[in-house]
Design an enzyme around this catalytic site. Structure first.
Site, PDB file in Angstrom:
ATOM      1  CE  LYS A   6      33.628  21.661  83.227  1.00 48.95           C
ATOM      2  NZ  LYS A   6      32.562  22.578  82.736  1.00 48.95           N
TER       3      LYS A   6
HETATM    4  O1  LIG Z   1      31.862  24.241  80.101  1.00 46.06           O
HETATM    5  C1  LIG Z   1      31.932  24.536  78.889  1.00 46.06           C
HETATM    6  C2  LIG Z   1      30.832  25.172  78.176  1.00 46.06           C
HETATM    7  O2  LIG Z   1      29.961  24.194  77.671  1.00 46.06           O
HETATM    8  C3  LIG Z   1      31.328  26.107  77.119  1.00 46.06           C
HETATM    9  O3  LIG Z   1      30.240  26.562  76.401  1.00 46.06           O
HETATM   10  P1  LIG Z   1      30.306  27.952  75.608  1.00 46.06           P
HETATM   11  O4  LIG Z   1      31.234  27.785  74.469  1.00 46.06           O
HETATM   12  O5  LIG Z   1      28.889  28.185  75.165  1.00 46.06           O
HETATM   13  O6  LIG Z   1      30.778  28.996  76.587  1.00 46.06           O
END
Ligand SMILES: O=C[C@H](O)COP(=O)(O)O
Length: 228
Positions: free
Chosen positions: A87
């Site tokens: 990523k």
């Molecule tokens: O990898 C990305 C996450 O799904 C971000 O989620 P979040 O906005 O709850 O930190």
């Protein structure tokens, strides 16, 4: 349509991978932080063991420069496996890394996507997945469904191979809306799946069916026990 788990909690992954058609697992440094100072590579290898060889495992780079990120990617490929999706945050530096990783034939997930421009550039760079942050976009007044739809249209009209892996979900409606607007995949904290399946009406329906059946055939009787 792919459902991925946005957690690195091993017990949780094991539980949900048993019950659901889990297509993969995603993580980022904030998700890692929730588990404390883990034995990182060993932990990721354990996730691979649980989800099996055909599911996708997405691990985020943390280097700050192009060369640090490429080193991180190489280390992940060597320690966890060459099939890992790295990523990469979709910044100018990240886009250079994506370009180089794709030229070398690696699997890449472009992440931290809040805007149309980021997503379109990542599609054009050949990212395998792009990860728009649904809830975070909504919090900023950016329409996540509209952005996802635009990505889906761009992928189709450019005949691109990129898939939309929508992330950052804070309620069930966001998940289904992302899929309805063209996301091919969603990554979700398992607790949100539990919330979606714990609707009282669902359990009430199950209880009503049980009561009706047992009213005829007796308590604890199953279809199989009719043969005994
Ligand atoms: O990898 C990305 C996450 O799904 C971000 O989620 P979040 O906005 O709850 O930190």
């Amino acid at each position: 349509m792919e459902f991925l788990l946005d957690t690195i909690d091993l017990a949780c992954i094991e539980k949900y991978a048993k019950a659901l058609p889990v297509a993969g697992v995603t993580s980022n440094p904030s998700i890692v932080k929730k588990q404390g100072k883990i034995d990182f590579f060993n932990h990721m290898k354990q996730i691979r063991q649980i989800i099996g060889p055909s599911a996708t495992l997405h691990i985020q780079l943390v280097g700050q420069t192009v060369s640090e990120m490429l080193d991180d990617a190489q280390t992940i490929f060597e320690q966890v496996g060459p099939e890992t999706y790295v990523k990469v945050p979709t910044t100018l530096t990240g886009l250079e890394v994506i370009k180089k990783l794709k030229q070398a034939g690696h699997n890449v997930t472009a992440t931290a996507i809040y805007t149309k421009l980021q997503g379109l550039l990542a599609i054009s760079a050949g990212a395998d997945y792009i990860a728009p942050y649904y809830n975070r976009m909504q919090n900023m007044g950016i329409s996540a469904p509209e952005v996802i739809k635009e990505f889906a249209d761009a992928i189709k009209s450019n005949d691109a191979q990129t898939e939309i892996l929508a992330a950052s979900f804070h309620n069930v409606d966001q998940i289904t809306t992302a899929l309805a607007n063209g996301a091919q995949a969603v990554t979700v904290d398992p607790s949100l799946i539990a919330t979606g399946l714990n609707h009282p009406a669902i359990q009430q329906a199950v209880n009503d069916f049980t009561n009706d059946w047992e009213g005829i055939f007796g308590t604890g009787q199953t279809i199989t026990s009719l043969l005994k």
